[in-house]
Design an enzyme around this catalytic site. Structure first.
Site, PDB file in Angstrom:
ATOM      1  N   ARG A   1     -18.171  -2.579  11.091  1.00 19.73           N
ATOM      2  CA  ARG A   1     -16.495  -2.292  11.648  1.00 19.73           C
ATOM      3  C   ARG A   1     -16.263  -1.074  12.015  1.00 19.73           C
ATOM      4  NH1 ARG A   1     -13.107  -4.787   6.684  1.00 19.73           N
ATOM      5  NH2 ARG A   1     -11.776  -2.719   6.929  1.00 19.73           N
TER       6      ARG A   1
ATOM      7  N   ARG B   1       0.724  -1.175   0.116  1.00 13.15           N
ATOM      8  CA  ARG B   1       0.157  -0.111  -0.105  1.00 13.15           C
ATOM      9  C   ARG B   1       0.727   1.306  -0.010  1.00 13.15           C
ATOM     10  NH1 ARG B   1      -4.985  -2.436   2.756  1.00 13.15           N
ATOM     11  NH2 ARG B   1      -6.291  -0.959   3.256  1.00 13.15           N
TER      12      ARG B   1
HETATM   13  P1  AMP Z   1      -8.290  -3.414   4.915  1.00 14.27           P
HETATM   14  O1  AMP Z   1      -9.017  -4.412   5.356  1.00 14.27           O
HETATM   15  O2  AMP Z   1      -7.418  -4.001   3.603  1.00 14.27           O
HETATM   16  O3  AMP Z   1      -8.996  -2.398   4.195  1.00 14.27           O
HETATM   17  O4  AMP Z   1      -7.422  -2.836   5.959  1.00 14.27           O
HETATM   18  C1  AMP Z   1      -7.900  -2.453   7.104  1.00 14.27           C
HETATM   19  C2  AMP Z   1      -6.864  -1.505   7.722  1.00 14.27           C
HETATM   20  O5  AMP Z   1      -5.536  -2.310   7.978  1.00 14.27           O
HETATM   21  C3  AMP Z   1      -6.424  -0.205   6.924  1.00 14.27           C
HETATM   22  O6  AMP Z   1      -7.156   0.828   6.974  1.00 14.27           O
HETATM   23  C4  AMP Z   1      -4.808   0.104   7.700  1.00 14.27           C
HETATM   24  O7  AMP Z   1      -5.004   0.461   8.768  1.00 14.27           O
HETATM   25  C5  AMP Z   1      -4.399  -1.479   7.894  1.00 14.27           C
HETATM   26  N1  AMP Z   1      -3.611  -2.133   6.754  1.00 14.27           N
HETATM   27  C6  AMP Z   1      -3.802  -3.072   5.898  1.00 14.27           C
HETATM   28  N2  AMP Z   1      -3.050  -3.269   5.065  1.00 14.27           N
HETATM   29  C7  AMP Z   1      -1.954  -2.344   5.068  1.00 14.27           C
HETATM   30  C8  AMP Z   1      -0.990  -2.166   4.403  1.00 14.27           C
HETATM   31  N3  AMP Z   1      -0.519  -2.778   3.516  1.00 14.27           N
HETATM   32  N4  AMP Z   1      -0.190  -0.863   5.007  1.00 14.27           N
HETATM   33  C9  AMP Z   1      -0.415  -0.362   5.866  1.00 14.27           C
HETATM   34  N5  AMP Z   1      -1.625  -0.408   6.787  1.00 14.27           N
HETATM   35  C10 AMP Z   1      -2.475  -1.685   6.035  1.00 14.27           C
END
Ligand code: AMP
Length: 218
Positions: free
Chosen positions: A160, A88
């Site tokens: 969530r 990301r």
């Molecule tokens: P997601 O379910 O992929 O939207 O991830 C939920 C949260 O996890 C995000 O809003 C970030 O806070 C954290 N997160 C997930 N993947 C990453 C990543 N590759 N780099 C940094 N934070 C991450």
């Protein structure tokens, strides 16, 4: 096949990831799922992740890179790999390149699902899940037949923490600032970048992705 699946929060990555696994049988690693599991374990790291995730900000690169390198090393990826939600940031993409180069397992493609901001906010803020059985709903697009409770088990429907509108706007801002440059990074490095219009029906998005990925092999 080894791919990275990208797209703003709410573009439908979760749904499409499950369908790609069904079609191609690759191993699926979602950084968000991995962090939520760590959070649920109640560890010290999990508590730290929980605070960051609840704010909509990104977890620091050092933590992400270490956890994801460990997760990649632990899976049997002989049937292929799909990374979802990682990388990301450009720093994460560079670290991933190094890992994949060391393993001799380069990426075949980077798939980006696109969607516009207002559509994303509507999609995400309406998401609910049953607190008992985990069944997913959407207040507008897929409501429970029993209103505020789960129509499968009568459990309470929950949202969530990071699906509230203020947090969603933060997550979108983080995507634009930190993650969109990753797409440019991949384009610049000669990777195959496939963009799919995520505003279509889920079936149309799947069809576009499957067609583009099948054509890679041929
Ligand atoms: P997601 O379910 O992929 O939207 O991830 C939920 C949260 O996890 C995000 O809003 C970030 O806070 C954290 N997160 C997930 N993947 C990453 C990543 N590759 N780099 C940094 N934070 C991450």
């Amino acid at each position: 096949m080894r791919i990275v699946l990208m797209g703003p929060p709410g573009a439908g990555k979760g749904t499409q990831a499950a369908r790609l696994v069904e079609t191609f049988g690759m191993k699926h690693l979602s950084s968000g799922d991995i962090f939520r599991a760590e959070k649920a374990s109640g560890s010290e790291l999990g508590r730290k992740l929980s605070d960051i995730m609840a704010s909509g900000a990104l977890v620091p690169d050092e933590i992400v890179v270490e956890m994801m390198a460990g997760a990649i090393a632990a899976v049997d990826e002989s049937a292929g790999l799909m990374l979802d939600g990682f990388p990301r940031t450009v720093a994460q993409a560079e670290a991933l390149d190094t890992t994949l180069k060391e393993n001799g397992t380069p990426l075949d493609a980077v798939v980006v699902i696109t969607a516009d901001d207002d559509e994303i906010v509507g999609r995400i803020t309406g998401r609910r899940a049953c607190g008992s059985c985990g069944k997913g709903f959407h207040v507008k697009f897929m409501p429970s037949g029993k209103g505020d409770v789960c129509d499968a088990c009568d459990g309470p429907l929950t949202q969530r923490d990071d699906d509230r509108e203020d947090v969603v706007r933060e997550r979108l801002a983080a995507y634009k600032k930190q993650t969109e440059p990753v797409i440019a990074y991949y384009r610049g490095s000669g990777a195959k970048v496939i963009e799919v219009n995520g505003s279509q029906s889920p079936d149309a998005v799947t069809a576009d992705m499957v067609e583009a990925l099948r054509s890679l092999g041929g």
